[in-house]
Design a protein around this motif. Structure first.
Motif, PDB file in Angstrom:
ATOM      1  N   LEU A   1       0.780   7.456   3.962  1.00  0.00           N
ATOM      2  CA  LEU A   1       0.466   8.864   3.762  1.00  0.00           C
ATOM      3  C   LEU A   1       1.226   9.757   4.733  1.00  0.00           C
ATOM      4  O   LEU A   1       1.583   9.332   5.842  1.00  0.00           O
ATOM      5  CB  LEU A   1      -1.043   9.094   3.957  1.00  0.00           C
TER       6      LEU A   1
ATOM      7  N   ILE B   1      -7.130   5.004   2.035  1.00  0.00           N
ATOM      8  CA  ILE B   1      -5.776   4.601   1.658  1.00  0.00           C
ATOM      9  C   ILE B   1      -5.796   3.871   0.321  1.00  0.00           C
ATOM     10  O   ILE B   1      -6.791   3.224  -0.025  1.00  0.00           O
ATOM     11  CB  ILE B   1      -5.164   3.689   2.757  1.00  0.00           C
ATOM     12  N   ASN B   2      -4.691   3.975  -0.402  1.00  0.00           N
ATOM     13  CA  ASN B   2      -4.542   3.281  -1.671  1.00  0.00           C
ATOM     14  C   ASN B   2      -3.839   1.940  -1.475  1.00  0.00           C
ATOM     15  O   ASN B   2      -2.763   1.880  -0.874  1.00  0.00           O
ATOM     16  CB  ASN B   2      -3.733   4.120  -2.650  1.00  0.00           C
TER      17      ASN B   2
ATOM     18  N   GLN C   1      -8.485   2.523  -4.042  1.00  0.00           N
ATOM     19  CA  GLN C   1      -8.627   3.386  -2.877  1.00  0.00           C
ATOM     20  C   GLN C   1      -9.797   2.877  -2.046  1.00  0.00           C
ATOM     21  O   GLN C   1     -10.932   2.809  -2.529  1.00  0.00           O
ATOM     22  CB  GLN C   1      -8.881   4.838  -3.290  1.00  0.00           C
TER      23      GLN C   1
ATOM     24  N   PHE D   1      -2.548   5.476  -8.337  1.00  0.00           N
ATOM     25  CA  PHE D   1      -2.228   5.931  -6.989  1.00  0.00           C
ATOM     26  C   PHE D   1      -2.396   7.454  -6.898  1.00  0.00           C
ATOM     27  O   PHE D   1      -2.150   8.186  -7.853  1.00  0.00           O
ATOM     28  CB  PHE D   1      -0.789   5.579  -6.608  1.00  0.00           C
TER      29      PHE D   1
ATOM     30  N   GLN E   1       5.170  11.562  -8.311  1.00  0.00           N
ATOM     31  CA  GLN E   1       5.957  10.440  -7.809  1.00  0.00           C
ATOM     32  C   GLN E   1       6.423   9.587  -8.986  1.00  0.00           C
ATOM     33  O   GLN E   1       5.664   8.767  -9.505  1.00  0.00           O
ATOM     34  CB  GLN E   1       5.134   9.585  -6.832  1.00  0.00           C
TER      35      GLN E   1
ATOM     36  N   TYR F   1       0.860  -1.186   0.000  1.00  0.00           N
ATOM     37  CA  TYR F   1       0.000   0.000   0.000  1.00  0.00           C
ATOM     38  C   TYR F   1       0.894   1.233   0.000  1.00  0.00           C
ATOM     39  O   TYR F   1       2.127   1.122   0.082  1.00  0.00           O
ATOM     40  CB  TYR F   1      -0.947  -0.007   1.205  1.00  0.00           C
ATOM     41  N   THR F   2       0.281   2.423  -0.098  1.00  0.00           N
ATOM     42  CA  THR F   2       1.058   3.666  -0.158  1.00  0.00           C
ATOM     43  C   THR F   2       0.787   4.494   1.094  1.00  0.00           C
ATOM     44  O   THR F   2      -0.246   5.182   1.177  1.00  0.00           O
ATOM     45  CB  THR F   2       0.713   4.469  -1.426  1.00  0.00           C
TER      46      THR F   2
ATOM     47  N   PRO G   1       0.505  10.466  -0.373  1.00  0.00           N
ATOM     48  CA  PRO G   1       1.477   9.377  -0.295  1.00  0.00           C
ATOM     49  C   PRO G   1       2.907   9.900  -0.159  1.00  0.00           C
ATOM     50  O   PRO G   1       3.290  10.878  -0.813  1.00  0.00           O
ATOM     51  CB  PRO G   1       1.277   8.625  -1.611  1.00  0.00           C
ATOM     52  N   THR G   2       3.661   9.231   0.682  1.00  0.00           N
ATOM     53  CA  THR G   2       5.057   9.626   0.907  1.00  0.00           C
ATOM     54  C   THR G   2       5.957   9.249  -0.254  1.00  0.00           C
ATOM     55  O   THR G   2       7.077   9.740  -0.349  1.00  0.00           O
ATOM     56  CB  THR G   2       5.591   8.949   2.175  1.00  0.00           C
TER      57      THR G   2
END
Length: 349
Positions: free
Chosen positions: A208, A249-250, A285, A317, A323, A205-206, A214-215
């Protein structure tokens, strides 16, 4: 033709500016009914029977066009030009920086102040498809390029609701389309989703940052509250996710790029209703309505609360445009954007 589900058309009222909005109704031989309007491409109703044959509308929304024209949390709508968040509303493309409107704290969300959810789409019935088309002009919501988008809805007699998205552009532009249906398999007026069982086929997952962006890290779900690889009762999990806020969340669900893959299932054992999700997209998501803390009054005057629904939005995403290690969301003039998702309704065994 005999086994096709052909949509019928009627009026869903008029917008404040007098524009008439059309509603299209699919009803298959198994007593499943899906209704869609050409304002925002919104799915207004998804009516499905339970294990005893009792039909309920499992899709949150409003009784009339006035509700949808007011500010609401994207009930059933097509979200674009870019669904989900873009951090700071900024991105750089081919050496040029773009500043989009910010409409979600510091972020750009679901296409901006007037995204695809708030426009009138041109509608036609093509055989057993409802075809919606929208031409987004160059510079709309500060996006580059004229983007022509077509969305096809189709309901089959084996209980599959398919959504096919295609788009072309005159200039390079980011794109990420999804449908934002809010679901409660117990029925849209039921107060919570605690007895729902969710499975998501995602190993990563990605995560946050503090602004829900997302980081850039793609992290394993193992050992976290985001591990839904085993069917999980949501009532046992929601209060332990994100400091009690639930899911927003994705999940990284992609199989082979462009291949339709089963990525999630949602079940409600008390009613026996079940829904499976298939998509060609790399992300899903999952959102459990944490922002509806003040309540939203929907169909029949029901007040929708936090954890009264779950959204399973097939897409790329969030913030992918910023990104480089995320799957690409840039569409160029010599390309065609394609995205297919299928929601299959049935009963638990």
């Amino acid at each position: 033709m005999a086994d096709q589900v052909i949509p019928t058309q009627d009026s869903f009222g008029r917008l404040q500016d007098g524009t008439e909005i059309n509603r299209f109704t699919f009803k298959n031989k198994n007593n499943i009914t899906v209704r869609i309007i050409n304002y925002g491409g919104i799915i207004t109703d998804i009516c499905v029977p339970d294990k005893n044959g009792k039909v309920a509308d499992i899709n949150l929304g409003f009784d009339d066009i006035k509700g949808y024209e007011k500010r609401h949390p994207y009930f059933g709508a097509i979200c674009g030009r870019v669904a989900n968040r873009i951090g700071g509303g900024k991105f750089t493309l081919d050496g040029k920086e773009y500043q989009l409107p910010v409409n979600n704290g510091p972020n750009h969300l679901h296409g901006g102040v007037k995204g695809f959810d708030k426009v009138v789409w041109k509608a036609r019935v093509d055989d057993d498809n409802l075809v919606l088309t929208y031409v987004s002009p160059d510079g709309e919501e500060q996006y580059p390029g004229t983007l022509t988008t077509e969305v096809r809805y189709r309901l089959t007699n084996d209980n599959q609701l398919s959504i096919d998205y295609t788009a072309t552009t005159t200039k390079a532009t980011p794109i990420n389309l999804t449908n934002h249906a809010y679901l409660n398999l117990a029925g849209q007026g039921f107060p919570n989703i605690e007895d729902h069982v969710l499975w998501i086929d995602a190993y990563t997952y990605t995560p946050l940052d503090e602004n829900i962006i997302p980081t850039g890290v793609i992290a394993p779900v193992a050992g976290t509250a985001y591990d839904l690889r085993t069917p999980t009762r949501l009532g046992d999990r929601l209060k332990h996710v994100n400091n009690g806020k639930g899911y927003d969340i994705n999940f990284c669900v992609g199989g082979q790029p462009g291949k339709l893959t089963r990525v999630a299932s949602l079940e409600h054992p008390p009613s026996g209703r079940k829904m499976e999700v298939y998509t060609t997209e790399p992300g899903l998501q999952c959102y459990t309505g944490c922002n509806m803390v003040t309540g939203v009054f929907g169909k029949g005057g029901v007040e929708y609360q936090k954890f009264a629904s779950v959204c399973l939005e097939t897409q790329h995403f969030a913030n992918s445009v910023n990104q480089p290690n995320f799957p690409n969301t840039i569409l160029r003039p010599d390309q065609t954007y394609r995205h297919t998702s299928v929601y299959k309704f049935g009963l638990t065994l």
